[in-house]
Design a protein around this motif. Structure first.
Motif, PDB file in Angstrom:
ATOM      1  N   SER A 180     -15.278  -7.648  37.921  1.00 44.07           N
ATOM      2  CA  SER A 180     -14.969  -7.046  39.220  1.00 44.07           C
ATOM      3  C   SER A 180     -13.480  -6.705  39.246  1.00 44.07           C
ATOM      4  CB  SER A 180     -15.291  -8.023  40.360  1.00 44.07           C
ATOM      5  OG  SER A 180     -16.657  -8.393  40.340  1.00 44.07           O
ATOM      6  N   ARG A 181     -13.112  -5.807  40.115  1.00 39.56           N
ATOM      7  CA  ARG A 181     -11.703  -5.437  40.245  1.00 39.56           C
ATOM      8  C   ARG A 181     -10.983  -6.518  41.049  1.00 39.56           C
ATOM      9  NH1 ARG A 181      -7.832  -1.581  40.155  1.00 39.56           N
ATOM     10  NH2 ARG A 181      -6.486  -1.364  41.992  1.00 39.56           N
ATOM     11  N   ILE A 182      -9.974  -7.124  40.451  1.00 41.96           N
ATOM     12  CA  ILE A 182      -9.196  -8.186  41.071  1.00 41.96           C
ATOM     13  C   ILE A 182      -7.763  -7.685  41.273  1.00 41.96           C
ATOM     14  CG2 ILE A 182      -8.449 -10.586  40.919  1.00 41.96           C
ATOM     15  CD1 ILE A 182     -11.467 -10.274  40.949  1.00 41.96           C
ATOM     16  N   VAL A 183      -7.252  -7.800  42.507  1.00 42.60           N
ATOM     17  CA  VAL A 183      -5.875  -7.409  42.819  1.00 42.60           C
ATOM     18  C   VAL A 183      -5.152  -8.641  43.358  1.00 42.60           C
ATOM     19  CG1 VAL A 183      -4.363  -5.850  44.098  1.00 42.60           C
ATOM     20  CG2 VAL A 183      -6.628  -5.070  43.358  1.00 42.60           C
ATOM     21  N   LEU A 184      -4.034  -8.993  42.746  1.00 42.96           N
ATOM     22  CA  LEU A 184      -3.318 -10.226  43.079  1.00 42.96           C
ATOM     23  C   LEU A 184      -1.841  -9.941  43.332  1.00 42.96           C
ATOM     24  CD1 LEU A 184      -4.824 -12.263  40.111  1.00 42.96           C
ATOM     25  CD2 LEU A 184      -5.610 -12.368  42.482  1.00 42.96           C
ATOM     26  N   LEU A 185      -1.284 -10.673  44.307  1.00 41.09           N
ATOM     27  CA  LEU A 185       0.146 -10.584  44.597  1.00 41.09           C
ATOM     28  C   LEU A 185       0.817 -11.873  44.143  1.00 41.09           C
ATOM     29  CD1 LEU A 185       2.656  -9.313  45.952  1.00 41.09           C
ATOM     30  CD2 LEU A 185       1.905 -10.361  48.109  1.00 41.09           C
ATOM     31  N   PHE A 186       1.739 -11.760  43.189  1.00 38.90           N
ATOM     32  CA  PHE A 186       2.449 -12.913  42.647  1.00 38.90           C
ATOM     33  C   PHE A 186       3.897 -12.913  43.114  1.00 38.90           C
ATOM     34  CE2 PHE A 186      -0.906 -12.049  39.559  1.00 38.90           C
ATOM     35  CZ  PHE A 186      -1.437 -13.314  39.324  1.00 38.90           C
ATOM     36  N   SER A 187       4.418 -14.106  43.394  1.00 39.03           N
ATOM     37  CA  SER A 187       5.837 -14.221  43.736  1.00 39.03           C
ATOM     38  C   SER A 187       6.675 -13.960  42.491  1.00 39.03           C
ATOM     39  CB  SER A 187       6.137 -15.610  44.296  1.00 39.03           C
ATOM     40  OG  SER A 187       5.942 -16.591  43.305  1.00 39.03           O
ATOM     41  N   LYS A 188       7.914 -13.556  42.698  1.00 41.98           N
ATOM     42  CA  LYS A 188       8.777 -13.175  41.584  1.00 41.98           C
ATOM     43  C   LYS A 188       9.029 -14.343  40.627  1.00 41.98           C
ATOM     44  CE  LYS A 188      12.870 -13.891  44.511  1.00 41.98           C
ATOM     45  NZ  LYS A 188      14.047 -13.235  45.118  1.00 41.98           N
ATOM     46  N   GLU A 189       8.904 -15.588  41.123  1.00 43.21           N
ATOM     47  CA  GLU A 189       9.104 -16.749  40.253  1.00 43.21           C
ATOM     48  C   GLU A 189       8.038 -16.840  39.162  1.00 43.21           C
ATOM     49  OE1 GLU A 189      11.325 -17.339  43.913  1.00 43.21           O
ATOM     50  OE2 GLU A 189       9.206 -16.880  43.554  1.00 43.21           O
ATOM     51  N   MET A 190       6.910 -16.173  39.355  1.00 43.81           N
ATOM     52  CA  MET A 190       5.812 -16.199  38.389  1.00 43.81           C
ATOM     53  C   MET A 190       5.810 -14.990  37.467  1.00 43.81           C
ATOM     54  SD  MET A 190       3.967 -18.977  38.721  1.00 43.81           S
ATOM     55  CE  MET A 190       5.546 -19.812  38.922  1.00 43.81           C
ATOM     56  N   ALA A 191       6.874 -14.213  37.475  1.00 47.37           N
ATOM     57  CA  ALA A 191       6.915 -12.977  36.677  1.00 47.37           C
ATOM     58  C   ALA A 191       6.630 -13.247  35.201  1.00 47.37           C
ATOM     59  CB  ALA A 191       8.261 -12.283  36.850  1.00 47.37           C
TER      60      ALA A 191
ATOM     61  N   GLN B 105       7.457  -4.896  42.907  1.00 52.69           N
ATOM     62  CA  GLN B 105       7.860  -4.725  44.296  1.00 52.69           C
ATOM     63  C   GLN B 105       9.384  -4.821  44.457  1.00 52.69           C
ATOM     64  OE1 GLN B 105       5.017  -4.186  46.590  1.00 52.69           O
ATOM     65  NE2 GLN B 105       4.376  -3.902  44.460  1.00 52.69           N
ATOM     66  N   LYS B 106       9.920  -4.235  45.522  1.00 55.30           N
ATOM     67  CA  LYS B 106      11.365  -4.196  45.739  1.00 55.30           C
ATOM     68  C   LYS B 106      11.973  -5.603  45.834  1.00 55.30           C
ATOM     69  CE  LYS B 106      11.701   0.345  47.948  1.00 55.30           C
ATOM     70  NZ  LYS B 106      12.103   1.093  49.160  1.00 55.30           N
ATOM     71  N   ASN B 107      11.213  -6.547  46.401  1.00 53.38           N
ATOM     72  CA  ASN B 107      11.742  -7.910  46.556  1.00 53.38           C
ATOM     73  C   ASN B 107      11.561  -8.760  45.285  1.00 53.38           C
ATOM     74  OD1 ASN B 107       9.002  -8.326  46.574  1.00 53.38           O
ATOM     75  ND2 ASN B 107       8.982  -9.604  48.414  1.00 53.38           N
TER      76      ASN B 107
END
Length: 298
Positions: free
Chosen positions: A219-230, A245-247
């Motif tokens: 399935s298509r999964i879309v996730l938002l990760f904090s910059k600490e997890m880059a 993302q800009k932040n």
């Protein structure tokens, strides 16, 4: 005296150019005295091999001595050798010997520039042994009996006809025909807990790639990760799947199977990940996190 070792010494010298007696002794697990006897035997057979003493001495072949080689371009020779170097990562036990022989026949010195290791940290010997057994079963068309643990934690014993080993998304899979279900199935190698090669042989049938279970269950999964997890995001996702993302946060999207592995994977990020799609997965993850809290609350 081993005729096989004599050929191996010949291939080794063709590949490396020259070697010392202690070097050859260590390579073939014999004494230096035995190596010198082997050199004499090769010389008696008409091979232009000789030994030089002194600080820069060693065992050599005459520079113009060659074996018949396949008619391949230099690029094609390098591609063949690179492919075999990659296969070594699967635990293919004969790969090193074949690599030495072919590099000698091609008159190309191998360089240790490529290293691939598919095995997870802490798991190597058993996985490589499993791969070797399955490879043999596929090639020889022999049925195997396996004990398998599925994604529902259900353990079953079944007899299968192994057709093809497949590597996808950092995991090895076995495509096979299941005698119990009388249908094609895909088995994840990590979940094959026991296996036994049987004497029964079979006529291999083509695996229906259009019904590939590896694709059907995604399935298509879309996730938002904090910059600490880059650092972890770039470990797991291709750059084309990541939107910066800009932040400094990152949005990653991919086709993935929604199963227990995915839930565990997302939980490993703690509060540093947010599910954007699919929406129902939020509730699944939250419920699992709540269960973890109940079991571990002080």
């Amino acid at each position: 005296m081993s005729d096989s070792r004599l050929f191996k010494i010949l291939y080794y010298l063709l590949d490396k150019g020259h070697a010392t007696a202690p070097e050859l002794a260590a390579e073939f697990e014999v004494s230096s005295r035995t190596i010198y006897r082997d050199v004499e035997a090769l010389s008696s057979a008409g091979i232009p091999i000789y030994a030089e003493t002194g600080r820069n001495g060693g065992i050599y072949l005459l520079q113009d001595f060659i074996l018949d080689r396949a008619i391949l371009s230099e690029k094609e020779k390098q591609e063949v050798l690179t492919a075999i170097q990659s296969i070594l990562a699967t635990g293919y036990i004969d790969g090193k010997e074949i690599l030495t022989k072919l590099s000698a026949l091609f008159n190309v010195n191998t360089r240790n520039w490529l290293e691939v290791d598919f095995s997870p940290w802490g798991k190597c010997a058993f996985d490589n042994s499993k791969f070797e057994i399955l490879k043999t079963a596929v090639i020889q068309c022999k049925e195997i009996k396996i004990v398998y643990e599925n994604t529902k934690s259900e353990r079953s014993t079944r007899i299968i006809q192994p057709l093809k080993l497949s590597y996808k998304s950092k995991e090895w899979y076995l495509k096979a025909f299941c005698m119990k279900q009388q249908d094609f199935r895909i088995f994840k190698l990590n979940r094959i807990l026991e296996l036994e090669v049987l004497e029964n042989t079979f006529i291999p049938r083509p695996y229906p790639e259009q019904n590939n279970d590896l694709q059907k269950i995604c399935s298509r999964i879309v996730l938002l990760f904090s910059k600490e997890m880059a650092y972890r995001v770039y470990d797991e996702f291709d750059e084309t799947q990541i939107e910066y993302q800009k932040n400094g946060d990152l949005i990653a999207s991919a086709e993935m199977p929604v199963d227990k592995w995915l839930i565990g994977y997302l939980l490993s990020f703690g509060a540093q990940v947010e599910i954007i799609e699919p929406a129902y997965l939020k509730a699944v993850l939250a419920a699992q996190a709540q269960e973890i809290y109940k079991k571990n609350k002080p």
